[in-house]
Scaffold this active site. Sequence first.
Site, PDB file in Angstrom:
ATOM      1  N   GLU A  48      -6.159  -2.962  19.693  1.00  0.00           N
ATOM      2  CA  GLU A  48      -7.392  -2.248  20.057  1.00  0.00           C
ATOM      3  C   GLU A  48      -8.184  -1.725  18.871  1.00  0.00           C
ATOM      4  O   GLU A  48      -9.339  -1.340  19.018  1.00  0.00           O
ATOM      5  CB  GLU A  48      -7.103  -1.108  21.044  1.00  0.00           C
ATOM      6  CG  GLU A  48      -6.126  -0.077  20.594  1.00  0.00           C
ATOM      7  CD  GLU A  48      -4.750  -0.318  21.192  1.00  0.00           C
ATOM      8  OE1 GLU A  48      -4.109   0.679  21.575  1.00  0.00           O
ATOM      9  OE2 GLU A  48      -4.306  -1.475  21.258  1.00  0.00           O
ATOM     10  N   ASN A  49      -7.585  -1.704  17.671  1.00  0.00           N
ATOM     11  CA  ASN A  49      -8.361  -1.293  16.509  1.00  0.00           C
ATOM     12  C   ASN A  49      -9.211  -2.421  15.941  1.00  0.00           C
ATOM     13  O   ASN A  49      -9.881  -2.238  14.931  1.00  0.00           O
ATOM     14  CB  ASN A  49      -7.450  -0.701  15.428  1.00  0.00           C
ATOM     15  CG  ASN A  49      -6.359  -1.647  14.984  1.00  0.00           C
ATOM     16  OD1 ASN A  49      -5.734  -2.295  15.806  1.00  0.00           O
ATOM     17  ND2 ASN A  49      -6.123  -1.725  13.687  1.00  0.00           N
TER      18      ASN A  49
END
Length: 211
Positions: A48-49
């Site tokens: 998700e980063n």
Amino acid sequence: MQRLNRDQMAARVARDIPEGAYVNLGIGLPTLVANHLPREREIFLHSENGLLGMGPAPAPGEEDYDLINAGKQPVTLLQGGAYFHHADSFAMMRGGHLDICVLGAFQVSVGGDLANWHTGGADAIPAVGGAMDLAIGAKKTCVMMEHLTKSGESKIVERCTYPLTGIGCVSRIYTDLAVLDVTPDGLTVIETFHGLPFDELQRLTGVPLIA
């Protein structure tokens, strides 16, 4: 009583991830799954980063701390992998573009409710990260966790007592004792490990199970 160790748990989860799947591995235990994915399968790991196409953990001494997953662990990037803004990453998660997410948990209910971001304790540090987005955004949400707490209580419960991450979102649970599916009829035992009898698993779990 024998249990799977963490790498054995990760290898068991990895066996179920199909060719061509887009997958997010949550912080903690699930990150180990990346090291056990079958080499013959093309599987796209998302973080998700802002990463797509992650590979396994780097060899010792080859870590690049500009290339990390959401848990700040160094990772590798496979050929064709990509970096992008985390807003685009969350759009992928919320838009239903991930086939599978594998998350850790403090508790999972018989109905597939998930609690994995906060124990509610006064000294606990809440850290929801992208768990809520993943739990409801992925097409299939799996949990990978130890079956019992350190004090011997089941993490599979009739009703979650910790703050919820998602309601009715979990479809499969992998523990160090068994694999269970969340179904409309209840929790169905798919597999137990090291010859653990169903009756013993039932006793340890404390909620109704279907053989």
